[in-house]
Structures are given as structure tokens and as C-alpha cells.
Design an enzyme around this catalytic site. Structure first.
Site, short mmCIF file in Angstrom:
data_model
loop_
_atom_site.label_atom_id
_atom_site.label_comp_id
_atom_site.label_asym_id
_atom_site.label_seq_id
_atom_site.Cartn_x
_atom_site.Cartn_y
_atom_site.Cartn_z
N ARG A 177 2.21 -10.88 10.37
CA ARG A 177 3.65 -10.11 10.60
C ARG A 177 4.61 -11.10 10.16
O ARG A 177 5.87 -10.75 9.88
CB ARG A 177 3.93 -9.83 12.40
CG ARG A 177 2.79 -8.97 12.78
CD ARG A 177 2.78 -7.69 11.83
NE ARG A 177 1.32 -7.62 11.24
CZ ARG A 177 0.92 -7.16 10.17
NH1 ARG A 177 1.77 -6.04 9.78
NH2 ARG A 177 -0.05 -7.08 9.38
N LYS B 42 0.81 -1.22 -0.02
CA LYS B 42 -0.07 -0.16 0.00
C LYS B 42 0.85 1.29 0.11
O LYS B 42 0.55 2.24 -0.51
CB LYS B 42 -0.88 0.03 1.21
CG LYS B 42 -0.29 0.20 2.60
CD LYS B 42 -1.58 0.02 3.57
CE LYS B 42 -0.61 0.15 5.01
NZ LYS B 42 0.05 1.34 5.45
N THR B 43 2.04 1.21 0.60
CA THR B 43 2.80 2.55 0.59
C THR B 43 3.42 2.64 -0.67
O THR B 43 3.44 3.90 -1.15
CB THR B 43 4.08 2.22 1.84
OG1 THR B 43 3.37 2.09 3.00
CG2 THR B 43 4.96 3.72 1.90
N GLN C 223 -7.60 -5.22 9.45
CA GLN C 223 -6.70 -4.90 10.42
C GLN C 223 -7.34 -3.54 11.23
O GLN C 223 -6.19 -2.78 11.77
CB GLN C 223 -5.46 -4.40 9.84
CG GLN C 223 -4.78 -5.56 9.02
CD GLN C 223 -3.57 -5.30 8.31
OE1 GLN C 223 -2.28 -5.21 9.42
NE2 GLN C 223 -3.43 -4.98 7.26
N GLU D 93 -4.31 4.02 6.17
CA GLU D 93 -4.71 3.30 7.44
C GLU D 93 -6.08 4.07 7.75
O GLU D 93 -6.40 4.32 9.04
CB GLU D 93 -3.60 3.44 8.60
CG GLU D 93 -2.46 2.96 8.36
CD GLU D 93 -2.29 1.59 8.54
OE1 GLU D 93 -3.39 0.80 8.33
OE2 GLU D 93 -1.17 0.81 8.49
#
Length: 659
Positions: free
Chosen positions: A592, A29-30, A243, A213
Site C-alpha cells: 500500500r 489492472k483497472t 493478494q 479480483e
């Protein structure tokens, strides 16, 4: 854009009208946000100075700025805004301070300052009552409610009481020319919704918004987004409803649904290709989160190998669990030459960390506990910041009360109470009251002399603030105020003094690069926005943290301990039947892991000297059995693992003898 996958490319190229990008864990996403900014600037559709990218943490904003600097060369990105919601709110209030009823150099109260004011207003109330009122006031602010609106919305005696104290607390903030953290969003929303001319000016200032986010936005933050975007809605919101784990601090994942109602033209693009985890980990995560209701279901996938099966350990108790975790980390780290920083131990609550710390210490495995004493919470740092706040804002009584006692200068609690009373009678702040001979004469000679000397130092520092950089001012302040001399007197040895002095020097270095004569108030306000984890770099050590703190991070090996009903999911969530957020928390923990994932639970625990049997987390039963390797299910594989670890243990002992 050749390195973007089709959904990522579609998200970058969509530049007209509202867009929601539902980005699964590890889906890049970044990268999408960076490329979209580059596309907006490079195509000439929007100049950099009219683009704002909003994140939730300073760490994320810093990473975005660094990546964008590599992506866009030269001065093409000059004027671009990349910051947190609260930093944007601060910038807004610094420009529109008059509309908010503030003077230019207002202060920002941290959590301790706010708690102290509410405690004072509530008199002899019990700590849990104070915490409850503080929490309700914060909740009202996160909903964008003024004190009057909070009172109108109150439905219970508890809420009526909170609204009453909210009004008193806000009046006190106003008298101190201060805001708290929640006001950095609430006040801009109030101004934008009430002043049409200011709203139009800010929509001209920000032509395109990107929000990272967005599932973590609270009601006030969502209203801020709407107010800035207007009816056209030229924005890209990126988030993942799976999330959303911060409801306890006001986050409202329903804002994603509300966005569709507020913007009927909203386009939705899903990013489902994961670049982080093995496919086995992703299949387990997909199966778990499928038990939650979804408006837009995502299925994460990867072109990576399946990887090893997820280990599920049943342990006797938490001591046995800690021993197994520490031994496995030690074995993998040494036998496979894996850096310690590639291991992470996750838990539901900080109370679970101590037993794991002891086990790691016994094996001499270095570790770093995220959420320990943060740099900005150290006494000498907070003392220095209180002086800086007072230099910038004489109205800040909270900063005055800390600074005047850092170090102590023969001004006791009785004298300070008398000073506060005299200042209140004259409707002036305490720092201004110190300048009045009439006020000083009403105090004892010792207290008056101490306050007079304090006032002289303050006046000298205010005069210097306009001539030196903020970094130079910090160093001058530390000497002139007596803070360093006091640190030396407090320290048991020179090493302790040097360590604490180094913290003050590090604070000065944070201000390095400031323009000579720039407002120290602005710089102190920026520093107040730093969160406790912004400098939480563990180096090459095993990372230990709560599941909440792990969001946005990734590790080669992840251990989730305490997978028992009553812990994960939490007992309160089980009693209330609200398991969705707890399941999302487990999902965050699972995703993670890049390669190895370990889930452990205990059979027994001791409570009030009584042994209590525990039940494995119900979430373990929601994971596909084919992806798991439970203890005892495969005796041959268990024996192989045992043999490998025994061999590694013997090698370690031999190495000790050899050395």
C-alpha cells in the site's frame, strides 16, 4: 494503446478464448480492463450491451464507470454492465424470479435480518452457537449448496445441525418472499445449472465477461462465471493470487488453478511492472511473498527510485508504539506539508485502534477510522428502509416487525407474538393479517387500533409509490409514518435531531434521479447491496483501518503496527500452521506504501495484570536486511532523525507562542 506496457497491451488485444491476467499490486489492472472494454466496443467485436464487467465492491464498480465515461465518449457504451457479483445476481433474479420461486418485489435480508431469523429458529441457544450455525449456513451457500445438498455433504454433528437449520431458515425466507445476500449468487447458479434454456438466453445476453479480483471468488461465484461463459470461455479474469486474503469469508484462491483445468486453452499474462511503490518496498514485498508456494511466480519491479529504507521500530509496549506513530505522522505532516489523507495506520484487528486514536488526539492530528458506524447501519436509516421494503413487499415479515415499531404505536411484544401466531395459522404474512378484521378483533383494542392506523398509513404509501419518485416517497414516508416526530422526541437537542434528520434526507438523495413510478422495491434492493465501506470517505484525515480493509488503496506513508507473533501472523494461524494467508495479508499492507513504510512491534504487553514478553513477527525476518533500518542499527542516522524531530517540535511550540 501507446501508454500501455507490452503485457498490458497483450491482455487488451486477446479477445478470443479464456484469459487470466495475473496482475501484481499496483500494476494497472483497472487500466487494462477499461482499455479492453474500449477495444471490444471500438473494434466492433462486441456491442456494449453484451459486455459485463464484474467487480467485488460498489466502490470499484463506480470508479470503473467513471473512468470508462472519460475513455468512451457519446453513447457507444450504452447498455454496458459494470457491477458487483451480487448486483449481477440481483439483476438475474429480478428477471428470472419465477424460476427461483420468488414473486417480483422480493426483499433482500441484511446480516441483522438473517441473524434475527436464525436466532428465532434456534430458540434459547447461546450466542456463540447461533453465530456458528449462521456461519456454517453461509459457508454452505457460498459453496453453492442447497439445504438438501448441505445435509448430504454434512460430516459432523455440527454440520448436520447447521443443515437442519438451513432448511428451516430457507423455508422462512421463502415464506417472506425474501433472499439473503448469499442467495444472490447461489440461486442464479442453481437456475443456470438446472435450466438449459435460461442458460442459453443469458449467454446470448452476456457475450463477453471481465472479472476483477478473481482470486477472491468463492465456489458459487466461480460456478456462476463458468455457467455464463460456457465452454468457449470468452472471458478475461484479472487477479493476484498473492493478494488472496478472504478465505475466512469463503474466497478460494484455488479457483485460479481450477480455471486452468476447466479451460485447457487458458492463456496467462503476468503484469509485473508496478506504478505505485518505490523499488525498495517492492524488493521487500517480493522477498516476503516468495516464502509462499506459487504456481505462477511474479516479481514486481518499478522504474522509480529506491526510496528511503523501511523503518522497523521496537517499542516498549502498545502505548509507546502509538506515541511513536502519532509523533512521526505529526512531524511529517507539518514539516513536509503532507496532507493527512496521505497517511495510513494499518493493524490486524480493530482492538488495536483505540490506543492509536488516543495518541493522535493528544497531538490534535485528525483521523478517520474505517469500519465505524456505517451510514446504512444507523437506526433512522434502517427504520426508513424497513418501511420501504414493506411498501414494496407485503410478505416481508422481518421488515414488518421493524416498521411497526418505528415508531412504537401501542403494539407490544405480546400483541405482535399473537399477531404472528394468527398470521401463521392462516398462512399469510403479518402485514396482510393486519388487514383482516377477524385477526384484529382477536387482539386487545389498543393493539388493534395501533395496527389499523399502521395499515392505513401503509396502504396510503403503497398507493403513492406508483405516482411519485422513490426520493419523494422517502420524504413522504418519514413524515407520514411518524419517524421524524419520533426522532425529535428521542433527540436531546435540536442539533442532534437535525443530524439524524439529515441522514434520512441523505437516504432520499440516494434515490434521486429515479423514474417516477419505478418500483421502489428494485431501488431498495439496490440499496441493500451497498457495503459498509461504500460511503467511507475520510476526507483530509489520517486513515486507520485493518489490513483486510486496505486492499485496493494506496498512501504515501504507511504504518503497520503490532508486527508480533500472535498478532501478525495471528495466533490461530500459527497454531494451525497455516501462515500463507497471513503472509499475503502482510504483503498487501506493505504494497500500500508509495514512499515511506514503517513496521513496528512491542516488547511487552499486559494480560490479566501480568506482563508478557512478545516476539517480533517472524515475517520481519523474511524481509531483506539491506532494505530495513532497525532502531539502533545506524546510530548516526537515528541521531539525525531525533534532531530533526526535536527541531520541528521547538518550531511548533514557537508557533503557538507567536499565535
Amino acid at each position: 494503446m501507446d501508454f500501455l506496457n507490452p503485457p498490458q497491451r497483450a491482455a487488451v488485444l486477446h479477445v478470443h478464448g479464456p484469459l487470466l491476467v495475473l496482475a501484481g499490486a499496483g500494476s494497472g489492472k483497472t487500466r487494462v480492463i477499461i482499455e479492453k472494454i474500449a477495444h471490444l466496443i471500438g473494434s466492433g467485436r462486441m456491442p456494449a450491451k453484451r459486455i459485463a464487467a464484474i467487480t467485488f465492491t460498489n466502490k470499484a464498480a463506480k470508479e470503473m464507470r467513471e473512468r470508462l465515461a472519460k475513455r468512451i465518449r457519446g453513447d457507444a457504451a450504452d447498455g454496458l454492465t459494470i457491477c458487483t457479483f451480487h448486483a449481477l445476481g440481483l439483476k438475474f433474479l429480478q428477471i428470472e424470479h419465477e424460476a427461483a420461486g420468488l414473486k417480483r418485489n422480493f426483499s433482500i435480508f441484511d446480516a441483522d435480518d438473517s441473524a434475527a431469523q436464525i436466532k428465532d429458529l434456534m430458540g434459547g441457544a447461546k450466542p456463540d452457537e447461533i453465530e456458528m450455525i449462521k456461519s456454517l449456513i453461509s459457508r454452505a451457500k457460498n459453496m453453492g449448496l442447497s439445504p438438501e445438498q448441505a445435509m448430504a455433504a454434512a460430516r459432523s454433528p455440527r454440520e448436520v445441525s447447521a443443515a437442519t437449520f438451513y432448511e428451516l431458515y430457507q423455508a422462512r425466507l421463502n415464506s417472506f418472499n425474501a433472499v439473503d445476500f448469499d442467495d444472490l449468487i447461489r440461486l442464479p447458479v442453481q437456475i443456470l445449472e438446472e435450466h438449459h434454456d435460461i442458460t442459453l438466453a443469458w449467454r446470448e445476453r452476456i457475450g463477453y465477461l471481465l472479472v476483477d479480483e478473481c482470486q477472491d471468488t468463492n465456489d458459487a461465484q466461480y460456478r456462476l462465471l463458468k455457467a455464463l461463459a460456457g465452454e468457449r470461455g470468452d472471458f478475461t479474469c484479472v487477479g493476484d493470487d498473492d493478494q488472496s486474503i478472504y478465505a475466512w469469508r469463503g474466497a478460494n484462491p484455488d479457483n485460479l488453478l481450477q480455471m486452468g483445468r476447466d479451460y485447457p486453452a487458458l492463456q496467462i499474462i503476468k503484469l509485473e511492472q508496478n506504478y505505485r511503490c518505490s523499488n525498495r518496498v517492492l524488493r521487500a514485498a517480493n522477498a516476503l511473498i516468495a516464502h509462499n508456494p506459487h504456481e505462477h511466480l511474479k516479481t514486481l519491479w518499478s522504474d522509480q527510485a529506491d526510496g528511503q529504507r523501511i523503518r522497523v521500530w521496537e517499542c516498549r509496549d502498545s502505548d509507546h508504539e502509538a506515541e511513536k506513530v502519532a509523533a512521526e505522522i505529526s512531524f511529517l505532516g507539518i514539516s513536509k506539508q503532507v496532507p493527512w489523507s496521505e497517511f495510513c495506520v494499518l493493524f490486524r484487528g480493530n482492538f488495536q485502534s483505540r490506543v492509536i486514536e488516543k495518541a493522535l488526539q493528544l497531538l490534535r492530528v485528525p483521523y478517520h477510522l474505517t469500519g465505524g458506524t456505517a451510514f446504512l447501519e444507523r437506526q433512522e436509516v434502517k427504520d426508513t428502509l424497513s418501511w420501504l421494503r414493506l411498501v414494496a413487499n407485503p410478505d416481508d415479515d422481518a421488515a414488518f416487525l421493524r416498521a411497526v415499531q418505528s415508531p412504537k404505536r401501542e403494539v407490544g411484544a405480546t400483541s405482535l407474538a399473537k399477531l404472528a401466531e394468527l398470521a401463521q395459522q392462516r398462512h399469510i404474512p403479518m402485514a396482510r393479517a393486519c388487514e383482516s378484521m377477524t385477526v384484529l378483533q382477536a387482539l386487545s383494542p389498543r393493539a388493534a387500533n395501533g395496527l389499523s392506523r399502521f395499515n392505513d398509513i401503509l396502504a396510503e404509501l403503497r398507493e403513492k409509490a406508483s405516482r411519485v419518485t422513490a426520493a419523494e416517497l422517502v420524504r413522504e414516508l418519514a413524515e407520514r409514518s411518524g419517524l421524524l416526530a419520533d426522532l425529535r422526541a428521542q433527540s436531546k437537542d435540536d442539533a442532534g435531531y437535525q443530524r439524524r434528520k439529515a441522514n434520512v434526507e441523505e437516504l432520499a438523495e440516494w434515490f434521486e434521479g429515479g423514474v417516477r413510478g419505478a418500483s421502489v422495491g428494485d431501488l431498495a434492493a439496490q440499496l441493500a447491496l451497498l457495503s459498509r465501506n461504500d460511503k467511507d470517505d475520510g476526507g483530509n484525515q489520517v486513515r486507520m483501518m485493518t489490513l483486510h480493509a486496505a486492499k485496493g488503496l494506496e498512501f504515501r506513508y504507511v504504518f503497520i503496527v503490532g508486527c508480533e507473533d500472535g498478532v501478525l501472523p495471528h495466533e490461530t494461524a500459527m497454531e494451525e500452521g497455516s501462515l500463507e494467508e497471513e503472509r499475503r495479508l502482510m504483503y498487501v499492507g506493505i504494497t500500500r506504501a508509495k514512499e515511506g513504510l514503517y513496521l513496528s512491534h512491542s516488547r511487552m504487553t499486559r494480560k490479566f495484570r501480568e506482563l508478557i514478553r512478545l516476539k517480533p513477527s517472524r515475517f520481519l525476518d523474511e524481509l531483506p536486511a539491506s532494505e530495513l533500518q532497525r532502531d539502533g542499527a545506524d546510530p548516526e542516522l537515528d541521531a539525525q532523525h531525533k534532531q530533526e524531530r526535536a527541531k520541528a517540535g521547538l518550531a511548533a511550540i514557537q508557533a503557538l507562542f507567536d499565535s
